[in-house]
Each structure stands twice: as C-alpha cells, then as structure tokens.
Motif scaffolding. Structure first.
Motif, PDB file in Angstrom:
ATOM      1  N   GLU A   1      -6.637  -5.803   2.271  1.00 39.76           N
ATOM      2  CA  GLU A   1      -5.744  -4.663   2.104  1.00 39.76           C
ATOM      3  C   GLU A   1      -5.847  -4.101   0.682  1.00 39.76           C
ATOM      4  N   ARG A   2      -5.838  -4.999  -0.301  1.00 39.85           N
ATOM      5  CA  ARG A   2      -5.931  -4.554  -1.685  1.00 39.85           C
ATOM      6  C   ARG A   2      -7.311  -3.991  -1.992  1.00 39.85           C
ATOM      7  N   LEU A   3      -8.349  -4.664  -1.485  1.00 41.92           N
ATOM      8  CA  LEU A   3      -9.714  -4.198  -1.728  1.00 41.92           C
ATOM      9  C   LEU A   3      -9.908  -2.790  -1.180  1.00 41.92           C
ATOM     10  N   TRP A   4      -9.426  -2.549   0.036  1.00 48.64           N
ATOM     11  CA  TRP A   4      -9.587  -1.229   0.635  1.00 48.64           C
ATOM     12  C   TRP A   4      -8.833  -0.173  -0.152  1.00 48.64           C
ATOM     13  N   LYS A   5      -7.644  -0.507  -0.604  1.00 46.38           N
ATOM     14  CA  LYS A   5      -6.871   0.463  -1.386  1.00 46.38           C
ATOM     15  C   LYS A   5      -7.565   0.776  -2.705  1.00 46.38           C
ATOM     16  N   GLU A   6      -8.150  -0.253  -3.330  1.00 49.16           N
ATOM     17  CA  GLU A   6      -8.879  -0.031  -4.588  1.00 49.16           C
ATOM     18  C   GLU A   6     -10.112   0.847  -4.363  1.00 49.16           C
ATOM     19  N   CYS A   7     -10.595   0.867  -3.127  1.00 45.41           N
ATOM     20  CA  CYS A   7     -11.786   1.666  -2.800  1.00 45.41           C
ATOM     21  C   CYS A   7     -11.426   3.023  -2.196  1.00 45.41           C
ATOM     22  N   GLY A   8     -10.136   3.375  -2.216  1.00 44.33           N
ATOM     23  CA  GLY A   8      -9.743   4.722  -1.810  1.00 44.33           C
ATOM     24  C   GLY A   8      -9.141   4.870  -0.439  1.00 44.33           C
ATOM     25  N   SER A   9      -8.934   3.759   0.293  1.00 42.20           N
ATOM     26  CA  SER A   9      -8.283   3.850   1.604  1.00 42.20           C
ATOM     27  C   SER A   9      -6.827   3.438   1.438  1.00 42.20           C
ATOM     28  N   PRO A  10      -5.876   4.386   1.422  1.00 40.92           N
ATOM     29  CA  PRO A  10      -4.499   4.081   1.050  1.00 40.92           C
ATOM     30  C   PRO A  10      -3.779   3.090   1.940  1.00 40.92           C
ATOM     31  N   CYS A  11      -4.178   2.995   3.206  1.00 36.64           N
ATOM     32  CA  CYS A  11      -3.451   2.135   4.133  1.00 36.64           C
ATOM     33  C   CYS A  11      -4.207   0.867   4.510  1.00 36.64           C
ATOM     34  N   GLY A  12      -5.366   0.667   3.969  1.00 34.49           N
ATOM     35  CA  GLY A  12      -6.111  -0.540   4.258  1.00 34.49           C
ATOM     36  C   GLY A  12      -6.816  -0.504   5.598  1.00 34.49           C
ATOM     37  N   PRO A  13      -7.345  -1.666   6.064  1.00 38.87           N
ATOM     38  CA  PRO A  13      -8.059  -1.719   7.323  1.00 38.87           C
ATOM     39  C   PRO A  13      -7.222  -1.195   8.490  1.00 38.87           C
ATOM     40  N   GLY A  14      -7.883  -0.448   9.379  1.00 41.71           N
ATOM     41  CA  GLY A  14      -7.185   0.138  10.523  1.00 41.71           C
ATOM     42  C   GLY A  14      -6.649   1.524  10.264  1.00 41.71           C
ATOM     43  N   ASP A  15      -6.796   2.010   9.027  1.00 42.90           N
ATOM     44  CA  ASP A  15      -6.319   3.355   8.698  1.00 42.90           C
ATOM     45  C   ASP A  15      -7.282   4.376   9.284  1.00 42.90           C
ATOM     46  N   ASP A  16      -6.766   5.285  10.089  1.00 40.40           N
ATOM     47  CA  ASP A  16      -7.603   6.296  10.732  1.00 40.40           C
ATOM     48  C   ASP A  16      -7.660   7.602   9.966  1.00 40.40           C
ATOM     49  N   SER A  17      -7.045   7.652   8.802  1.00 40.95           N
ATOM     50  CA  SER A  17      -7.008   8.923   8.079  1.00 40.95           C
ATOM     51  C   SER A  17      -8.319   9.199   7.385  1.00 40.95           C
TER      52      SER A  17
END
Length: 203
Positions: free
Chosen positions: A187-203
């Motif tokens: 979750e933190r890794l994804w947010k640091e890479c620009g995905s605000p909601c982490g894995p499973g975020d469809d935005s």
C-alpha cells in the motif's frame, strides 16, 4: 445451426491490465531503490564467502551485491532490446566499477523503459500493441505478451532481491527493520509511486 461468435477482450479490461502492470513494476523498482539507499556502503563490494555446492568439482564465487544489481539492470536492458527495440535501450552497467549511485540511476532508467514496454504490450498507452512478443534471452523462444511476461520479470527481480538481503545479513550488514518490512508494504509502495489508493485502485 448457430455458431458462437468469438468476442475480443474488452478494451477497458486490457487497458487496466497494462496500467496495473506499470504500477506493479514501479513498486517493484521502489523496493530495489530502498535496498540500495539503506545498504551499508561497505556491503556494496564486500566479497561473499565462496561455496562448494554438492557435486561441484570446484568452489564457486557468488556475485557481490554490486554485481547482483548491475545484473538486474543489464538483464532489463536485454529484455527491452529484444522485445521492444524501438525504445531507447539504457546503457549497461559495469559490475566492477558501478557505484550505488550509478546503480540507482541506471535501475531507475531501465525501470522506466520496462514500464513503457509493459504498457505497449499489455495496454494503457497510445502505442498499445506495438510490443507483440516477449523475449527473455536470445536462446529463448518468444512468448506472446500477457501476464506471464510480467510474472517472469517480477520473479527474476524478487529472486535477486532475496540474494541481496541474504548476503547483507551474512556479511554482517543487516538491513534496517523498516526496510526489511517496508518492501512488503505494498500500500505504501504504491502510494509512493503515484497510486493514491494502493493495489486495487481503478483510477
């Protein structure tokens, strides 16, 4: 008698697969950067203990941590060169002279090229479909692009990250707990890479 019409995958699904693949590889690269960033500089070129595997006639010399990371970068360059030759292939790194700073810069560049390759192969960019096959090596038969391509790339990197963590521990340069546990905090890794909601975020 009626025939069942063959339907193609929905473009939206394909596009989401490509975007997710890019996010996953970005998180994967963040793990590499974290390891190098927090690794004791003395561990970078420390000589690993030689080992003699069962049945071997002579000792084998394991790679240093520097050699492992340069290998990871250079293999990425090969994937891009063979599978997406229209993309700019990053310059390879020299395992004997590469510094941690050079490795971080090189890995960041090769990760960006791999992300482009994945997007073109799996969807999610203007050049979708330009990469049609994945070539792991010159000796290997090509694979049609698909999730297998991403899985292979991630497995290769995870294998070598495991080697780095093990070597650092064996050489007496244990990684901080925040790093050892941090590479599992997706979750933190994804947010640091620009995905605000982490894995499973469809935005």
């Amino acid at each position: 008698m009626t025939t069942r019409q063959r339907t193609n995958p929905q473009p939206k699904v394909h596009t989401q697969l490509g975007r997710t693949a890019v996010q996953i590889f970005a998180a994967n690269e963040r793990m590499n950067q974290m390891l190098i960033e927090h690794l004791d500089p003395a561990a970078w070129i420390a000589k690993p203990p030689t080992a003699k595997p069962p049945g071997a006639t002579r000792n084998t010399t394991p790679r240093t941590i520097a050699a492992i990371f340069t290998h990871m970068h250079n293999v990425r360059c090969k994937w891009v060169r063979l599978s997406a030759p229209h993309l700019k292939v990053p310059r390879q790194l020299n395992r004997a002279h590469c510094t941690p700073q050079q490795a971080r810069a090189g890995l960041a560049e090769s990760a960006a090229r791999c992300a482009e390759m994945l997007a073109e192969a799996l969807g999610g960019c203007e050049d979708e479909g330009r990469v049609e096959k994945f070539l792991r090596d010159g000796w290997a038969r090509p694979w049609p692009v698909g999730v297998e391509m991403l899985c292979y790339m991630l497995s290769h990197e995870a294998h070598h990250r495991g080697q780095v963590c093990m070597l650092a521990h064996q050489l007496g340069f244990r990684l901080p707990t925040k790093v050892a546990s941090g590479i599992w905090n997706w979750e933190r890794l994804w947010k640091e890479c620009g995905s605000p909601c982490g894995p499973g975020d469809d935005s």
